[in-house]
Design a protein around this motif. Structure first.
Motif, PDB file in Angstrom:
ATOM      1  N   UNK A 101      15.441  13.551 -10.452  1.00  0.00           N
ATOM      2  CA  UNK A 101      14.710  14.202  -9.621  1.00  0.00           C
ATOM      3  C   UNK A 101      14.172  13.070  -8.599  1.00  0.00           C
ATOM      4  N   UNK A 102      14.082  13.216  -7.167  1.00  0.00           N
ATOM      5  CA  UNK A 102      13.637  12.020  -6.292  1.00  0.00           C
ATOM      6  C   UNK A 102      12.101  12.010  -6.391  1.00  0.00           C
ATOM      7  N   UNK A 103      11.817  10.611  -6.778  1.00  0.00           N
ATOM      8  CA  UNK A 103      10.504  10.138  -7.124  1.00  0.00           C
ATOM      9  C   UNK A 103       9.851   9.468  -5.509  1.00  0.00           C
ATOM     10  N   UNK A 104       8.615  10.232  -5.079  1.00  0.00           N
ATOM     11  CA  UNK A 104       8.229   9.543  -3.764  1.00  0.00           C
ATOM     12  C   UNK A 104       6.815   9.055  -4.302  1.00  0.00           C
ATOM     13  N   UNK A 105       6.519   7.742  -3.931  1.00  0.00           N
ATOM     14  CA  UNK A 105       5.004   7.326  -4.240  1.00  0.00           C
ATOM     15  C   UNK A 105       4.031   8.176  -3.372  1.00  0.00           C
ATOM     16  N   UNK A 106       4.357   9.044  -2.186  1.00  0.00           N
ATOM     17  CA  UNK A 106       3.244   9.799  -1.539  1.00  0.00           C
ATOM     18  C   UNK A 106       3.204  10.917  -2.213  1.00  0.00           C
ATOM     19  N   UNK A 107       3.498  11.367  -3.140  1.00  0.00           N
ATOM     20  CA  UNK A 107       3.591  12.685  -3.794  1.00  0.00           C
ATOM     21  C   UNK A 107       2.416  12.343  -5.050  1.00  0.00           C
ATOM     22  N   UNK A 108       1.300  12.935  -4.760  1.00  0.00           N
ATOM     23  CA  UNK A 108       0.216  12.647  -5.748  1.00  0.00           C
ATOM     24  C   UNK A 108       0.571  12.726  -7.312  1.00  0.00           C
ATOM     25  N   UNK A 149     -10.618  10.340   5.344  1.00  0.00           N
ATOM     26  CA  UNK A 149      -9.246  10.674   5.007  1.00  0.00           C
ATOM     27  C   UNK A 149      -8.106   9.672   4.464  1.00  0.00           C
ATOM     28  N   UNK A 150      -6.963   9.844   4.891  1.00  0.00           N
ATOM     29  CA  UNK A 150      -6.098   9.011   4.540  1.00  0.00           C
ATOM     30  C   UNK A 150      -5.018   8.883   5.811  1.00  0.00           C
ATOM     31  N   UNK A 151      -5.550   8.470   6.805  1.00  0.00           N
ATOM     32  CA  UNK A 151      -4.819   8.483   8.193  1.00  0.00           C
ATOM     33  C   UNK A 151      -3.362   7.994   7.851  1.00  0.00           C
ATOM     34  N   UNK A 152      -3.373   6.691   7.364  1.00  0.00           N
ATOM     35  CA  UNK A 152      -1.878   6.123   7.574  1.00  0.00           C
ATOM     36  C   UNK A 152      -0.997   6.784   6.621  1.00  0.00           C
ATOM     37  N   UNK A 153      -1.416   6.944   5.338  1.00  0.00           N
ATOM     38  CA  UNK A 153      -0.510   7.424   4.232  1.00  0.00           C
ATOM     39  C   UNK A 153      -0.090   9.073   4.621  1.00  0.00           C
ATOM     40  N   UNK A 154      -1.089   9.751   5.175  1.00  0.00           N
ATOM     41  CA  UNK A 154      -0.709  11.113   5.628  1.00  0.00           C
ATOM     42  C   UNK A 154       0.149  11.013   6.722  1.00  0.00           C
ATOM     43  N   UNK A 155       0.092   9.869   7.501  1.00  0.00           N
ATOM     44  CA  UNK A 155       1.156   9.690   8.770  1.00  0.00           C
ATOM     45  C   UNK A 155       2.612   9.714   8.196  1.00  0.00           C
ATOM     46  N   UNK A 156       2.664   8.901   7.151  1.00  0.00           N
ATOM     47  CA  UNK A 156       3.984   8.930   6.510  1.00  0.00           C
ATOM     48  C   UNK A 156       4.577  10.096   5.971  1.00  0.00           C
ATOM     49  N   UNK A 169       8.570   5.074  12.710  1.00  0.00           N
ATOM     50  CA  UNK A 169       7.719   4.092  11.742  1.00  0.00           C
ATOM     51  C   UNK A 169       7.015   3.135  12.514  1.00  0.00           C
ATOM     52  N   UNK A 170       7.456   2.740  13.543  1.00  0.00           N
ATOM     53  CA  UNK A 170       6.729   1.606  14.444  1.00  0.00           C
ATOM     54  C   UNK A 170       5.953   2.310  15.246  1.00  0.00           C
TER      55      UNK A 170
END
Ligand code: CUO
Length: 648
Positions: free
Chosen positions: A67-74, A338-345, A377-378
């Protein structure tokens, strides 16, 4: 290196080699099968994480392999952290290796690689162990689908191959002109490694490993990435990046044309697409978080979880703000800001399937290995960066006393001709392909085009009234903007990139300080390939050669090839700055010449030592500048020209 170290280096390479293939190394498989972590709890400094990990494994609740792992998934991340902590808390190398061998064939390979790499970077007994470059561990995240298909074909035919890779898109997309930066392997691997050295999920107290000024470094490293992108844009006749905003459409779409090993293509985003509410993150929430962060900035105080006000008007305020916006586990009030930057991703990563109707895989923005491929991203980071500058611009300008180094004058700065060019680089795709019983491996490489520059030397002629140690800070900024207007220094400071920072001794009278581009404090050279690394270790183990260990080896670091922006064929003017400051005031660690660790201290700090510079990161260009009083005698600027010498 002694045998004990060589064994560690060899086992780590094996653990990471063909990580998607279970049952790869007999000894490790046996070690893993024979190991029962829960029967070995006294072997861990803190046994709770490994206990929990095994419990989830037995219940079948871990993210499955493949399965695909992403760091942004809790959930993905929390499981990965359990494994990381199991590895970190292992009392000795033996336990570490057994735990890793156990996990290698049982835990999702994405989680495994992440946890293992971060653990190797942070354990005392693995200091100096070199990790393979991420683009060899996970070629799928770094090369496009076309290359992967061609590689499969070559393997089926059993023919060694070199597959040419083109940058994503066509020349009808102006953004494609700077794809060579966003898609650069070294740049992406720098960014991925930075986030492994400074994880947003890091628990400083629990791990007992401090990450001093991590929030400030988050701001500074990413600010520098955007400034560097802006200089590449200017070199290619593109205007500076515009920040995005939550209720505005994103003008430029993005088609990654990149594919997961299992799970299909990375999702694409058409032009003029709007942000959408996700199931757990709403557009309005992002607007609210932004408003609260901006309120904190204008009041120069953030509200803490206990309802107190925490002052951010001191030079350390930027660190608090960085931790608030990224956010790190040290955010002063996670709920409120909140989590402005991480949520932005995440908002960008899931933009085309916000309700998860189509079960699309994560977007490029949801992996640090792939994020910079998307021009958005930029734009996201420019928006974050502008918040940081809203804060910085409220701080007082540096006074002449803070800027000046009395008795020290820079008389002249000389620099070799600055020339850039494109070259080819071959990436080993061995790890991209499945092992098949019938078909042996053949050598398959992707050939990518990348920017490089001619090595150069610069020299600084200083006149001093006394012998002293000085910190030499070298920067490069644009001279003209996209309209051809000369940029005033107070605007220019936003686009100034750090080239180098080092310590030098000046004598009473005249001194000439010379320095090579290869010594830069922001860069590292090309990473060693898995093949070369493996060979070296095997030779050393067999006693055929020596292997020298560098305990301060860094994986994080901007690629040395990209130290200079591309410039133009007819020569493009830039401004070079050299700033001298008093090293006695700047020094932090009690060592001779504190900037020497690992080569990339400016963007990556150090591992295991404090950030080796007491000045705010980016000094003196981080605050507003009054051009009439800024240029004291120890601050020098001159024009330089960067000439692009052509393409391969
Ligand atoms: Cu590095 Cu947003 O933090 O990608």
């Amino acid at each position: 290196a002694d045998q004990a170290f060589l064994t560690k280096q060899r086992e780590v390479l094996r653990l990471l080699n063909k990580v998607h293939e279970p049952n790869r190394y007999k000894e490790q498989v046996e070690l893993g099968n024979a190991y029962e972590p829960v029967n070995s709890l006294p072997r861990y400094k803190n046994p709770a994480p490994v206990k929990q990990l095994v419990r989830l494994y037995r219940a079948g609740s871990l993210l499955p392999r493949g399965a695909i792992f992403t760091l942004f998934d809790d959930t993905h991340r929390e499981q990965m952290i359990l494994l990381f902590e199991s590895l970190l808390y292992a009392n000795d190398w033996e336990t570490f290796l057994r735990t890793a061998a156990w996990a290698r064939d049982r835990v999702n390979e994405g989680q495994f690689v992440y946890a293992l790499c971060v653990a190797v970077l942070h354990r005392e007994d693995t200091r100096g162990v070199v990790l393979p470059p991420p683009y060899e561990i996970y070629p799928h995240l770094f090369v496009n689908s076309e290359v992967i298909h061609a590689a499969y074909k070559a393997k089926m035919r059993q023919e060694p191959a070199v597959v040419h890779m083109n940058f994503t898109g066509t020349i009808r997309n102006p953004e494609q002109r700077v794809a060579y930066l966003g898609e650069d392997l070294g740049m992406n691997s720098h960014h991925a490694q930075w986030h492994m050295d400074f994880p947003f999920w890091w628990k400083e107290e629990e791990y007992g490993i401090p990450k001093e000024r991590k929030g400030e470094l988050f701001y500074y490293m990413h600010h520098q990435l955007i400034a560097r992108f802006d200089l590449e844009r200017l070199s290619n006749d593109l205007p500076f990046v515009e920040p995005l905003y939550w209720n505005e459409r994103i003008k430029d779409g993005f088609y990654p044309q990149t594919t997961y090993r299992v799970g299909g293509e990375f999702p694409a985003r058409p032009d003029n697409f709007a942000f959408h509410d996700l199931q757990n993150i709403k557009v309005q929430q992002m607007i609210d978080y932004t408003r609260r962060v901006r309120e904190a900035i204008s009041q120069q105080a953030v509200i803490t979880e206990t309802g107190d006000l925490y002052n951010i008007s001191s030079p350390e305020g930027i660190n608090v703000l960085g931790e608030l916006v990224e956010p790190s586990t040290r955010s002063k009030h996670r709920e409120y800001y909140g989590a402005l930057h991480n949520y932005g991703h995440i908002m960008l990563g899931q933009i085309t399937d916000p309700k998860r109707k189509f079960n699309m895989p994560p977007g490029v923005m949801e992996h640090f290995e792939t994020a910079t491929r998307d021009p958005a991203f930029f734009r996201l980071h420019k928006y974050i960066d502008n918040l940081f500058y809203e804060h910085k611009d409220l701080l007082p300008r540096y006074t002449v006393e803070e800027l000046d180094l009395p008795g020290t004058t820079i008389e002249e700065v000389q620099v070799d001709p600055l020339e850039t060019f494109f070259e080819y680089f071959d990436v080993d795709l061995l790890n991209a392909l499945d092992d098949t019983e019938e078909l042996p491996d053949v050598s398959i490489h992707a050939r990518v085009r990348r920017l490089n520059h001619k090595p150069f030397v610069f020299s600084v002629k200083v006149n001093s009234d006394a012998e002293r140690l000085v910190t030499v800070r070298v920067f490069l900024g644009p001279k003209y903007d996209w309209f051809g207007q000369e940029i005033p220094i107070n605007d220019k400071r936003h686009y100034i990139v750090e080239i180098d920072k080092f310590v030098a001794k000046v004598n009473a009278g005249k001194t000439v300080i010379t320095r090579k581009s290869s010594e830069s404090s922001v860069t590292i050279p090309d990473r060693e390939t898995t093949k070369v690394l493996t060979q070296k270790v095997e030779d050393a183990i067999a006693g055929k050669a020596q292997l020298t260990v560098n305990k301060d080896v860094r994986h994080c670091g901007y690629p040395d090839r990209l130290l200079l922006p591309k410039g133009r064929r007819d020569g493009m003017p830039f401004t070079l700055f050299v700033v001298l400051t008093d090293y006695e005031k700047d020094k932090v660690n009690d060592l001779p010449y504190d900037y020497d660790y690992g080569g990339s201290v400016s963007y990556c700090g150090t591992l295991g030592h404090r950030y080796p510079d007491a000045k705010p990161m980016g000094f003196p260009f981080d605050r507003r500048i009054d051009q009439d009083s800024f240029f004291t005698k120890n601050i020098y600027q001159r024009d330089v020209t960067i000439t692009f010498k052509g393409s391969v």
